[in-house]
Scaffold this motif. Structure first.
Motif, PDB file in Angstrom:
ATOM      1  N   THR A  12      30.634  48.526  72.849  1.00  0.00           N
ATOM      2  CA  THR A  12      30.401  49.369  73.975  1.00  0.00           C
ATOM      3  C   THR A  12      30.114  48.997  75.424  1.00  0.00           C
ATOM      4  O   THR A  12      29.385  49.689  76.166  1.00  0.00           O
ATOM      5  CB  THR A  12      29.295  50.543  73.609  1.00  0.00           C
ATOM      6  N   GLY A  13      30.221  47.722  75.653  1.00  0.00           N
ATOM      7  CA  GLY A  13      29.914  47.131  77.009  1.00  0.00           C
ATOM      8  C   GLY A  13      29.083  46.124  76.825  1.00  0.00           C
ATOM      9  O   GLY A  13      28.823  45.058  77.744  1.00  0.00           O
ATOM     10  N   THR A  14      28.392  45.829  75.674  1.00  0.00           N
ATOM     11  CA  THR A  14      27.688  44.611  75.291  1.00  0.00           C
ATOM     12  C   THR A  14      28.123  43.709  74.402  1.00  0.00           C
ATOM     13  O   THR A  14      28.513  44.051  73.093  1.00  0.00           O
ATOM     14  CB  THR A  14      26.349  44.975  74.922  1.00  0.00           C
ATOM     15  N   CYS A  15      28.597  42.661  74.708  1.00  0.00           N
ATOM     16  CA  CYS A  15      29.434  41.627  73.841  1.00  0.00           C
ATOM     17  C   CYS A  15      28.835  41.263  72.435  1.00  0.00           C
ATOM     18  O   CYS A  15      27.689  41.016  72.500  1.00  0.00           O
ATOM     19  CB  CYS A  15      29.972  40.376  74.545  1.00  0.00           C
ATOM     20  N   LEU A  16      29.367  41.461  71.465  1.00  0.00           N
ATOM     21  CA  LEU A  16      28.694  41.219  70.274  1.00  0.00           C
ATOM     22  C   LEU A  16      29.192  39.837  69.429  1.00  0.00           C
ATOM     23  O   LEU A  16      28.796  39.396  68.582  1.00  0.00           O
ATOM     24  CB  LEU A  16      29.241  42.287  69.068  1.00  0.00           C
ATOM     25  N   LYS A  17      29.729  38.973  70.447  1.00  0.00           N
ATOM     26  CA  LYS A  17      30.294  37.690  70.018  1.00  0.00           C
ATOM     27  C   LYS A  17      29.170  36.645  70.582  1.00  0.00           C
ATOM     28  O   LYS A  17      28.287  36.961  71.457  1.00  0.00           O
ATOM     29  CB  LYS A  17      31.691  37.457  70.599  1.00  0.00           C
ATOM     30  N   ASP A  18      29.359  35.545  70.231  1.00  0.00           N
ATOM     31  CA  ASP A  18      28.452  34.513  70.878  1.00  0.00           C
ATOM     32  C   ASP A  18      28.826  34.370  72.300  1.00  0.00           C
ATOM     33  O   ASP A  18      28.103  33.769  72.864  1.00  0.00           O
ATOM     34  CB  ASP A  18      28.730  33.103  69.847  1.00  0.00           C
ATOM     35  N   GLU A  19      30.184  34.347  72.528  1.00  0.00           N
ATOM     36  CA  GLU A  19      30.591  34.084  73.926  1.00  0.00           C
ATOM     37  C   GLU A  19      31.657  35.049  74.223  1.00  0.00           C
ATOM     38  O   GLU A  19      32.827  35.431  73.504  1.00  0.00           O
ATOM     39  CB  GLU A  19      31.012  32.617  74.032  1.00  0.00           C
ATOM     40  N   MET A  20      31.573  35.804  75.408  1.00  0.00           N
ATOM     41  CA  MET A  20      32.626  36.885  75.735  1.00  0.00           C
ATOM     42  C   MET A  20      33.977  36.110  75.984  1.00  0.00           C
ATOM     43  O   MET A  20      33.900  34.982  76.590  1.00  0.00           O
ATOM     44  CB  MET A  20      32.103  37.420  76.959  1.00  0.00           C
TER      45      MET A  20
ATOM     46  N   VAL B 258      41.065  47.476  84.244  1.00  0.00           N
ATOM     47  CA  VAL B 258      39.854  46.778  84.611  1.00  0.00           C
ATOM     48  C   VAL B 258      40.264  45.290  84.165  1.00  0.00           C
ATOM     49  O   VAL B 258      40.893  45.019  83.310  1.00  0.00           O
ATOM     50  CB  VAL B 258      38.422  47.173  83.947  1.00  0.00           C
ATOM     51  N   GLY B 259      39.384  44.305  84.718  1.00  0.00           N
ATOM     52  CA  GLY B 259      39.402  42.959  84.519  1.00  0.00           C
ATOM     53  C   GLY B 259      39.107  42.189  83.308  1.00  0.00           C
ATOM     54  O   GLY B 259      39.175  41.131  82.814  1.00  0.00           O
ATOM     55  N   ASP B 260      38.230  42.973  82.536  1.00  0.00           N
ATOM     56  CA  ASP B 260      37.867  42.466  81.331  1.00  0.00           C
ATOM     57  C   ASP B 260      37.612  43.442  80.158  1.00  0.00           C
ATOM     58  O   ASP B 260      37.350  44.553  80.652  1.00  0.00           O
ATOM     59  CB  ASP B 260      36.813  41.446  81.434  1.00  0.00           C
ATOM     60  N   GLY B 261      37.329  43.143  79.000  1.00  0.00           N
ATOM     61  CA  GLY B 261      37.318  44.083  77.934  1.00  0.00           C
ATOM     62  C   GLY B 261      35.907  44.579  77.971  1.00  0.00           C
ATOM     63  O   GLY B 261      35.594  45.765  77.658  1.00  0.00           O
ATOM     64  N   ARG B 262      34.855  43.866  78.411  1.00  0.00           N
ATOM     65  CA  ARG B 262      33.489  44.440  78.447  1.00  0.00           C
ATOM     66  C   ARG B 262      33.350  45.749  79.306  1.00  0.00           C
ATOM     67  O   ARG B 262      32.725  46.574  78.911  1.00  0.00           O
ATOM     68  CB  ARG B 262      32.497  43.311  78.951  1.00  0.00           C
TER      69      ARG B 262
END
Length: 249
Positions: A75-83, A129-133
């Motif tokens: 929902t806008g906060t990346c849940l992966k180790d690295e975006m 927009v420029g990224d998935g986040r």
């Protein structure tokens, strides 16, 4: 043989394994499907064009072979180790007949493909927009008033219906779409197809995960995911299935 996967896009099809080999069965309109479903268990995994089988009872995938796309929960906060979603993303609205709407996100270059995979009747691209986040953050805001999920049974109930144009226009009034889409899946339905899990009949078409089949004088809507994991044998099923009134006319 076992059904181990499917494609719900414009080139819809079933992935069928026999041993460790794979065959792709296209679901083009007019195709005659003739499989009898047997026991169902984990579909295993496909790796480098070969099938690695699994006999675990859980279907369509056991815990070792299920895959959760973590980005779907973002929902806008990346849940992966690295975006890693550093490319253009589209935020879209989709309509499912007659009046069910959702907001979603996909990579910009996959937009039309993703809409067809979901079986959208109409859609509007509302932001790039420029990224998935950032895209997921915008989606989460819109999802406060527009659902971000539509389940397959809901889509099935509207297969024979048209989109409520007034309701769709009213939804878009709060946005400034960059482009809009209207899809025709060629199903030519007058009545709602019955829900069934079969792989026998004449393919009328597909709409997202829904396969529409004519069989024994009736029309059925099959969730392709419900076929995954079934052992199959060649030949038309002789299992009794519910028939529409038209089958007796």
């Amino acid at each position: 043989m076992q059904i181990v996967g499917y494609d719900a896009g414009s080139d819809a099809g079933l992935l069928v394994s026999e041993g460790d080999s794979l065959d792709y069965v296209a679901l083009d309109p007019g195709t005659e499907l003739a499989y009898t479903l047997g026991e169902r268990h984990c579909a295993g995994t496909v790796h480098e064009d070969s099938h690695l089988a699994c006999d675990a009872e859980r279907a369509p995938y056991c815990r070792d072979h299920q895959y959760t796309w973590v980005c779907a929960r973002c929902t806008g906060t990346c849940l992966k180790d690295e975006m890693d979603c550093h490319e253009d993303h589209a935020v879209y609205l989709a309509a499912f007949a007659p009046d069910v709407f959702k907001v979603g996100v996909t990579r910009r270059w996959r937009l039309e493909t993703r809409l067809r995979e979901q079986g959208a009747d109409r859609a509007a691209h509302v932001r790039t927009v420029g990224d998935g986040r950032l895209a997921r953050e915008i989606e989460a805001g819109i999802a406060e008033t527009v659902s971000d999920r539509v389940r397959v049974p809901t889509k099935r109930r509207g297969l024979h219906r048209a989109v409520d144009g007034d309701a769709w226009t009213a939804l878009l009034a709060d946005f400034d779409p960059l482009e809009t889409f209207a899809f025709d899946y060629g199903l030519d339905l007058v009545d709602r197809p019955m829900s069934e899990t079969i792989a026998t009949g004449t393919v009328r078409g597909t709409k997202g995960r829904l396969l529409v089949l004519d069989h024994a004088g009736s029309t059925y809507a099959v969730d392709l995911r419900d076929l995954v994991g079934h052992e199959v044998t060649a030949g038309r099923t002789d299992r009794d299935v519910q028939s529409s009134l038209g089958a007796f006319g």
